[in-house]
Design a protein around this motif. Structure first.
Motif, PDB file in Angstrom:
ATOM      1  N   SER A   1       0.861  -1.181   0.000  1.00 26.18           N
ATOM      2  CA  SER A   1       0.000   0.000   0.000  1.00 26.18           C
ATOM      3  C   SER A   1       0.896   1.230   0.000  1.00 26.18           C
ATOM      4  N   ASN A   2       0.499   2.223  -0.779  1.00 26.67           N
ATOM      5  CA  ASN A   2       1.260   3.459  -0.910  1.00 26.67           C
ATOM      6  C   ASN A   2       0.265   4.622  -0.808  1.00 26.67           C
ATOM      7  N   THR A   3       0.422   5.481   0.202  1.00 21.93           N
ATOM      8  CA  THR A   3      -0.485   6.619   0.369  1.00 21.93           C
ATOM      9  C   THR A   3       0.309   7.911   0.254  1.00 21.93           C
ATOM     10  N   LYS A   4      -0.165   8.779  -0.641  1.00 27.21           N
ATOM     11  CA  LYS A   4       0.518  10.050  -0.885  1.00 27.21           C
ATOM     12  C   LYS A   4      -0.507  11.071  -1.368  1.00 27.21           C
ATOM     13  N   ASN A   5      -0.451  12.267  -0.811  1.00 26.89           N
ATOM     14  CA  ASN A   5      -1.328  13.372  -1.231  1.00 26.89           C
ATOM     15  C   ASN A   5      -2.809  13.002  -1.212  1.00 26.89           C
TER      16      ASN A   5
END
Length: 99
Positions: free
Chosen positions: A62-66
């Motif tokens: 999982s990758n969370t950005k902006n």
């Protein structure tokens, strides 16, 4: 509270988009990975929160950005990409329910 906006299938690829009235969304892509082939998916992890976990017995990231989250995993020669502006925990629940 979301409505299916698009559901398209082409050859070995499927794309589904859901949106809510307040502009939140999530989209799912499924791409068949041909045996003995290479595939690549690049995540922009600079200044992002990443997490590795399992969806069933498949490794996922999982990758969370902006304010948006991407979840990637493979199962049975299919690469799944779930992307959206809804809460990461809700995206994980959606991912776990995909058959």
């Amino acid at each position: 509270g979301m409505e299916k906006i698009e559901d398209s299938i082409r050859d070995s690829f499927r794309y589904i988009l859901y949106e809510s009235k307040d502009g939140k969304f999530f989209e799912l892509t499924q791409a068949v990975v041909i045996t003995n082939s290479d595939y690549e998916k690049i995540l922009d992890s600079e200044n992002a929160e990443t997490e590795e976990f399992y969806i069933g017995d498949s490794e996922a990231i999982s990758n969370t950005k902006n304010g948006v989250t991407t979840i990637l995993w493979t199962r049975d020669h299919v690469l799944y990409t779930l992307f959206g502006s809804i809460d990461q925990a809700d995206l994980k629940i959606i991912a776990e329910k995909i058959k």
